[in-house]
Every structure is written in C-alpha cells, then in structure tokens.
Design an enzyme around this catalytic site. Structure first.
Site, short mmCIF file in Angstrom:
data_model
loop_
_atom_site.label_atom_id
_atom_site.label_comp_id
_atom_site.label_asym_id
_atom_site.label_seq_id
_atom_site.Cartn_x
_atom_site.Cartn_y
_atom_site.Cartn_z
N ALA A 8 0.84 -1.21 0.00
CA ALA A 8 0.00 0.00 0.00
C ALA A 8 0.87 1.25 0.00
O ALA A 8 0.46 2.32 0.44
CB ALA A 8 -0.93 -0.01 1.21
N ARG A 88 17.79 -0.69 -10.14
CA ARG A 88 16.67 -1.57 -9.79
C ARG A 88 17.21 -2.94 -9.36
O ARG A 88 16.66 -3.61 -8.51
CB ARG A 88 15.73 -1.74 -10.98
CG ARG A 88 15.02 -0.46 -11.41
CD ARG A 88 14.24 -0.69 -12.69
NE ARG A 88 13.49 0.49 -13.14
CZ ARG A 88 13.98 1.42 -13.95
NH1 ARG A 88 15.22 1.35 -14.38
NH2 ARG A 88 13.24 2.44 -14.34
N ASP A 148 7.65 2.44 -19.33
CA ASP A 148 8.79 2.94 -20.11
C ASP A 148 8.31 3.50 -21.46
O ASP A 148 8.83 4.50 -21.93
CB ASP A 148 9.82 1.81 -20.32
CG ASP A 148 10.37 1.29 -19.00
OD1 ASP A 148 10.40 2.07 -18.03
OD2 ASP A 148 10.74 0.11 -18.93
N ARG A 151 6.86 6.87 -20.88
CA ARG A 151 7.94 7.85 -20.72
C ARG A 151 8.57 8.19 -22.08
O ARG A 151 8.89 9.35 -22.36
CB ARG A 151 9.00 7.30 -19.76
CG ARG A 151 8.51 7.32 -18.31
CD ARG A 151 9.55 6.79 -17.35
NE ARG A 151 9.08 6.96 -15.97
CZ ARG A 151 9.43 6.20 -14.94
NH1 ARG A 151 10.26 5.17 -15.14
NH2 ARG A 151 8.97 6.45 -13.74
N HIS A 175 13.55 -4.24 -18.07
CA HIS A 175 13.13 -2.99 -17.44
C HIS A 175 14.25 -2.47 -16.54
O HIS A 175 14.17 -2.46 -15.33
CB HIS A 175 11.84 -3.24 -16.63
CG HIS A 175 11.37 -2.06 -15.83
ND1 HIS A 175 11.02 -0.87 -16.41
CD2 HIS A 175 11.22 -1.90 -14.49
CE1 HIS A 175 10.66 -0.02 -15.45
NE2 HIS A 175 10.77 -0.62 -14.28
P1 NAI Z 1 6.97 1.83 -1.06
O1 NAI Z 1 8.08 1.61 -0.10
O2 NAI Z 1 6.26 3.13 -1.07
O3 NAI Z 1 5.86 0.68 -0.86
C1 NAI Z 1 6.17 -0.66 -0.74
C2 NAI Z 1 5.22 -1.26 0.28
O4 NAI Z 1 5.43 -2.66 0.33
C3 NAI Z 1 5.45 -0.73 1.70
O5 NAI Z 1 4.27 -0.11 2.18
C4 NAI Z 1 5.81 -1.97 2.50
O6 NAI Z 1 5.32 -1.95 3.84
C5 NAI Z 1 5.16 -3.06 1.68
N1 NAI Z 1 5.70 -4.39 1.94
C6 NAI Z 1 7.00 -4.77 2.13
N2 NAI Z 1 7.07 -6.09 2.38
C7 NAI Z 1 5.81 -6.58 2.33
C8 NAI Z 1 5.25 -7.88 2.48
N3 NAI Z 1 5.99 -8.95 2.73
N4 NAI Z 1 3.90 -7.99 2.35
C9 NAI Z 1 3.13 -6.93 2.09
N5 NAI Z 1 3.61 -5.67 1.94
C10 NAI Z 1 4.93 -5.50 2.04
O7 NAI Z 1 7.56 1.50 -2.53
P2 NAI Z 1 6.94 1.92 -3.94
O8 NAI Z 1 7.51 3.20 -4.36
O9 NAI Z 1 5.48 1.75 -3.86
O10 NAI Z 1 7.58 0.79 -4.89
C11 NAI Z 1 7.17 -0.55 -4.77
C12 NAI Z 1 7.98 -1.45 -5.68
O11 NAI Z 1 7.65 -1.18 -7.04
C13 NAI Z 1 9.51 -1.27 -5.58
O12 NAI Z 1 10.15 -2.51 -5.68
C14 NAI Z 1 9.82 -0.41 -6.78
O13 NAI Z 1 11.16 -0.53 -7.19
C15 NAI Z 1 8.86 -0.98 -7.78
N6 NAI Z 1 8.55 -0.12 -8.93
C16 NAI Z 1 8.41 -0.76 -10.14
C17 NAI Z 1 8.09 -0.06 -11.26
C18 NAI Z 1 7.90 -0.79 -12.55
O14 NAI Z 1 7.79 -0.15 -13.59
N7 NAI Z 1 7.88 -2.11 -12.56
C19 NAI Z 1 7.92 1.40 -11.22
C20 NAI Z 1 8.05 1.96 -9.90
C21 NAI Z 1 8.36 1.20 -8.80
#
Ligand code: NAI
Length: 308
Positions: A8, A88, A148, A151, A175
């Site tokens: 979340a 990443r 991507d 962007r 990615h």
């Molecule tokens: P964030 O830190 O804001 O949110 C991640 C959430 O995951 C946190 O609230 C955390 O408590 C929760 N979490 C951690 N372990 C958990 C578990 N075992 N069970 C349930 N929840 C858990 O991070 P954000 O910015 O939301 O990014 C999330 C992920 O998405 C990162 O790995 C980031 O690198 C990736 N990402 C991927 C993109 C893509 O294009 N594929 C683009 C942007 C981010």
C-alpha cells in the site's frame, strides 16, 4: 470483480486509487505488512468516493490474506523502491523473498487470479513468480514496458512539441536503465515515422532520456516515482477486466519468441481477460535484435542470482 493490490506504498496506493476511480472492480483490497497502513490508505481513499463519485469499495488489510480471497486480478508492488544512485537490480536480495512469499500466499486464497508484477527488479520478479507459482504463463505479467513506453512518448512529445497522445512508441527488452530498448525506428507521430520530424541526434537523446527516465525522477524525488507506475499498472488491470485486447509491452515468459527461451522480458503482448493472450512480432531489424539479445544476457545474469 475483485482486485487485490499488495503493497500500500506509493505505487500500490496510486494503482488502487486509479482502479477505484475507473470503477474497474466492485471491491479493491489493499494489503500491506505494515500495521494499519493499508487500512489507513483504504479509508482515506474511500473518503474520496462521494467527492469523485465512484462506487468501488476499498478495504485495507494488515497481512490477512483471507481478505484477498477470490481475487480475479492481483497486483504485486510490495518491496523496497530504489533510492537515488541505486539501480533496480540492487533490490533483488530483499524483494525476491518478499515477492515469492506474497505470491504464494495470494495463490492459496485466489487460485484463479491473474498476477501483475510491479516490484523490482521486475523482469526477475516476474520470472520468480512464474517459477514459484507453476501457473499457466499467460497469468503472470510484469509491468515495466507500459511505463517505459509512456515515458518514451513523453520525451518524444517534448522534443516534437506535440501531444504525447499523437505518438505511438514502444520500449521492449529488460526494465532496467541499461537493458531497455526504446524502438526509435518504429515510433510514429500520427502514423508517420518520428524521424520525419526530429533529427537523429535528438532521437538518440530521447532514447537515452527514456532509459534513465526512472533514475531522473528518483534523483528529483529522493525515491522512485509513483504516479506513472501506478497509472500504468491500472491501465493494464483495465485491459484485463474489460477484455480490451490492448497491446502493452510487458514482461512475459518467452519460449523462443524474439530469439529467447526461459526468461521473462518485455515484448509487445495483447492483454485481455485471460491475462496476456498473444505476443506480437515487431520484426526487429538486426541491430534491434542484437540489442534484445544483449538485454536478455543482463536479465539472465540477474535471474541467476536467484539460484546462486
Ligand atoms: P513503497 O516503499 O512506497 O511501498 C512498498 C510497500 O510494500 C510498503 O508499504 C511496504 O510496507 C510493503 N511491503 C513490504 N514487504 C511486504 C510484504 N511482505 N507484504 C506486504 N507488503 C509488504 O515503494 P513503492 O515506491 O510503492 O515501490 C514498490 C515497488 O515497485 C519497488 O520494488 C519499486 O522498485 C517498484 N517499482 C516498479 C516499477 C515498474 O515499472 N515495474 C515502477 C516503480 C516502482
């Protein structure tokens, strides 16, 4: 229709918010490991319902997977995001354990779900989910190329001083900052090649800016972006639940397509009610195909970390 978003945080909450606003499901469950966090985000979002006029019910759960039971689509965003200067790929150690555990728990309660993987390093996390869950390949989709490509279209529109919506452009491959491949040759403005409108150097700069698009935002924000990643995730969920058959570059399990085997990487796929339904062959030229093979080597090295 029931949709679960795991994580979340910035990306997961934005994705859930977009899903609710578009009324893609009657129920959205946000699940997070942090005590009370998903409940708080869900309550805050529900308090926008009368302001925005949507009827989706959003609930939050602290790690109680029974609340996610019977989900049709599950978006996995749990895990660490990168900080300025990080790649990443550096997230793999922690995120692999998180994504595997989450995916297995979800499957126990939602055996028919389609999985959309967002956590980084996304191609490797998608591959991990595919191997760990043992589901048909069309039910595991990695989101990266949709973002991507968006962007890429943004940077093209900036260079051409036009609306990004007039542009078609696709980013395939891994990615990652060095593994993604913006397909400049195939990008079009209103059906005509963008190279008719901008010179080769500008086009090269657009491609380079696209590749570090995420890192640029991480530098500005101090953490990775969320509006476009959340919107990209929701657009893909929309294509699934509305059976749109839209084409998104997505990380899927390859069995010979684009010259690769036993790997998840970004290729154009048709997305509909069955998940990803078909891979589109863009007929890459020799140079693009070589770039794809080099990108695959890097993704494969990352996948190998999982078994080392
Ligand atoms: P964030 O830190 O804001 O949110 C991640 C959430 O995951 C946190 O609230 C955390 O408590 C929760 N979490 C951690 N372990 C958990 C578990 N075992 N069970 C349930 N929840 C858990 O991070 P954000 O910015 O939301 O990014 C999330 C992920 O998405 C990162 O790995 C980031 O690198 C990736 N990402 C991927 C993109 C893509 O294009 N594929 C683009 C942007 C981010």
């Amino acid at each position: 229709m029931k949709i679960t978003v795991v994580g979340a945080g910035a990306v997961g909450a934005t994705c859930a918010d977009n899903i609710a606003r578009k009324e893609l499901a009657s129920e959205v469950v946000l699940l997070d490991i942090k005590e009370g966090f998903a409940e708080g985000k869900a309550m805050d979002m529900m308090q926008t319902a009368t302001l925005l006029g949507f009827d989706t019910k959003i609930t939050g759960s602290t790690n109680d997977y029974t609340k996610t039971a019977g989900s049709d689509v599950v978006v996995i965003t749990s895990g660490l995001p990168r900080k300025p200067g990080m790649t990443r790929e550096e997230l793999i150690g922690i995120n692999a354990g998180i994504v595997k555990g989450v995916a297995e728990n979800i499957l126990k309660h939602s055996p028919n779900a389609i999985f959309l993987i967002i956590s980084n390093p996304m191609d490797t996390m998608t591959y991990l989910a595919f191997k760990a869950l043992g589901l048909p390949k069309n039910r595991i989709i990695g989101m990266g190329g949709a973002l991507d490509s968006s962007r890429f279209k943004y940077y093209l529109s900036q260079a051409m001083n036009c609306s990004p919506n007039e542009i078609h452009g696709t980013v395939v491959g891994g990615h990652g900052d060095t593994t993604m491949i913006p397909l400049t040759r195939l990008a079009t403005y209103n059906g005509t090649p963008v190279s008719n409108y901008i010179d080769a150097d500008t086009l090269k700069k657009v491609a380079a800016d696209t590749m570090v698009g995420g890192a640029t935002l991480t530098g500005l924000l101090g953490t990775s972006a969320w509006y476009a990643p959340g919107a990209a995730g929701a657009a893909m969920v929309e294509a699934i639940v509305r059976d749109e058959k839209r084409v998104f570059a997505s990380s899927v399990y390859l069995e010979g397509e684009y010259g690769q085997n036993d790997i998840c990487m970004g290729v154009p796929v048709v997305v509909g009610k069955n998940g990803w339904e078909k891979i589109i062959d863009f007929k890459l030229n020799e140079e693009e195909q070589a770039a794809f093979a080099k990108s695959a080597d890097a993704v494969r090295n990352m996948n190998n970390v999982l078994v080392d």
